[in-house]
Design a protein around this motif. Sequence first.
Motif, PDB file in Angstrom:
ATOM      1  N   LEU A  35       0.871  -1.171   0.000  1.00 13.34           N
ATOM      2  CA  LEU A  35       0.000   0.000   0.000  1.00 13.34           C
ATOM      3  C   LEU A  35       0.906   1.220   0.000  1.00 13.34           C
ATOM      4  N   GLU A  36       0.802   2.036  -1.062  1.00 15.95           N
ATOM      5  CA  GLU A  36       1.698   3.173  -1.259  1.00 15.95           C
ATOM      6  C   GLU A  36       0.924   4.484  -1.145  1.00 15.95           C
ATOM      7  N   PHE A  37       1.541   5.476  -0.519  1.00 15.18           N
ATOM      8  CA  PHE A  37       0.949   6.801  -0.338  1.00 15.18           C
ATOM      9  C   PHE A  37       1.864   7.843  -0.976  1.00 15.18           C
ATOM     10  N   TYR A  38       1.288   8.737  -1.809  1.00 16.23           N
ATOM     11  CA  TYR A  38       2.073   9.734  -2.545  1.00 16.23           C
ATOM     12  C   TYR A  38       1.419  11.106  -2.462  1.00 16.23           C
ATOM     13  N   ASP A  39       2.264  12.147  -2.592  1.00 10.05           N
ATOM     14  CA  ASP A  39       1.788  13.510  -2.804  1.00 10.05           C
ATOM     15  C   ASP A  39       1.593  13.720  -4.294  1.00 10.05           C
ATOM     16  N   PHE A  40       0.676  14.621  -4.640  1.00 11.59           N
ATOM     17  CA  PHE A  40       0.446  14.942  -6.044  1.00 11.59           C
ATOM     18  C   PHE A  40       0.366  16.454  -6.190  1.00 11.59           C
ATOM     19  N   LYS A  47       4.678   7.259   2.122  1.00 10.84           N
ATOM     20  CA  LYS A  47       4.986   6.023   2.848  1.00 10.84           C
ATOM     21  C   LYS A  47       4.659   4.831   1.949  1.00 10.84           C
ATOM     22  N   ILE A  48       5.404   3.751   2.127  1.00  6.07           N
ATOM     23  CA  ILE A  48       5.108   2.486   1.467  1.00  6.07           C
ATOM     24  C   ILE A  48       5.016   1.423   2.559  1.00  6.07           C
ATOM     25  N   LEU A  49       3.858   0.763   2.618  1.00  2.00           N
ATOM     26  CA  LEU A  49       3.632  -0.300   3.600  1.00  2.00           C
ATOM     27  C   LEU A  49       3.700  -1.652   2.903  1.00  2.00           C
ATOM     28  N   TYR A  50       4.382  -2.590   3.514  1.00  2.00           N
ATOM     29  CA  TYR A  50       4.425  -3.967   3.027  1.00  2.00           C
ATOM     30  C   TYR A  50       3.606  -4.799   4.007  1.00  2.00           C
ATOM     31  N   LYS A  81      -9.256  12.852   5.027  1.00  2.00           N
ATOM     32  CA  LYS A  81      -8.469  12.421   6.178  1.00  2.00           C
ATOM     33  C   LYS A  81      -7.932  11.002   6.092  1.00  2.00           C
ATOM     34  N   TYR A  82      -8.674  10.105   5.429  1.00  2.00           N
ATOM     35  CA  TYR A  82      -8.341   8.693   5.514  1.00  2.00           C
ATOM     36  C   TYR A  82      -8.379   7.974   4.172  1.00  2.00           C
ATOM     37  N   VAL A  83      -7.680   6.811   4.146  1.00  2.00           N
ATOM     38  CA  VAL A  83      -7.750   5.861   3.040  1.00  2.00           C
ATOM     39  C   VAL A  83      -8.420   4.605   3.603  1.00  2.00           C
ATOM     40  N   TRP A 110      -3.422   9.555   5.918  1.00  2.00           N
ATOM     41  CA  TRP A 110      -2.667   9.798   4.683  1.00  2.00           C
ATOM     42  C   TRP A 110      -1.148   9.706   4.883  1.00  2.00           C
ATOM     43  N   ASP A 111      -0.693   9.551   6.131  1.00  2.00           N
ATOM     44  CA  ASP A 111       0.723   9.312   6.379  1.00  2.00           C
ATOM     45  C   ASP A 111       1.032   7.818   6.408  1.00  2.00           C
ATOM     46  N   GLY A 112       0.007   6.980   6.138  1.00  2.00           N
ATOM     47  CA  GLY A 112       0.206   5.539   6.075  1.00  2.00           C
ATOM     48  C   GLY A 112       0.101   4.827   7.410  1.00  2.00           C
ATOM     49  N   ASN A 113      -0.370   5.531   8.436  1.00  2.00           N
ATOM     50  CA  ASN A 113      -0.514   4.910   9.743  1.00  2.00           C
ATOM     51  C   ASN A 113      -1.862   4.204   9.858  1.00  2.00           C
TER      52      ASN A 113
END
Length: 159
Positions: A35-40, A47-50, A81-83, A110-113
């Motif tokens: 699961l990858e999080f990016y700015d656009f 952040k990249i979560l495995y 706020k969330y994914v 959005w910081d992957g936490n």
Amino acid sequence: FPEPDMTKNWQNSYFMTASPDISKFAVGSLWSGVLEFYDFPSLATRKILYCVPPLFNSEGSNLKLTEETKSCFSSICSSDKYVYAVFDGISPVLKHPKFERNHNIDIYDWDGNPVKRYITDYRIESIAVAEEDNLIYALVSDRDDELYIAKLNLTDVSH
């Protein structure tokens, strides 16, 4: 329905969502548990979560699933706020009954936490969020493959 072919093309393995203001986006992979999080538009990695080890074999541009491969993110949506991600974590090769899969909705900031995991009694096919109403809408199926629209109340998720 017939059982799906266990060889999948890479381009059918990812789900993407963007924040409503399009300032960030997330990508979840079905077969590798990433699961990858990016700015656009900068595309800077947040952040990249495995979530599970990515265990599979590749054959050219195709993915060959093994008994160690896990089905991971199968639907993803977001708010400011969330994914929100439907997560499985079960091997599709080991012939688990279809109904036993895709019961979890994981929520990340959005910081992957990780924020929360909901475990439901239904197989979740797809989700959408109405955060202003504190609801997740889901297309779910029961043991007989009947489809329903379900609502999950989010009032216990801290905003």
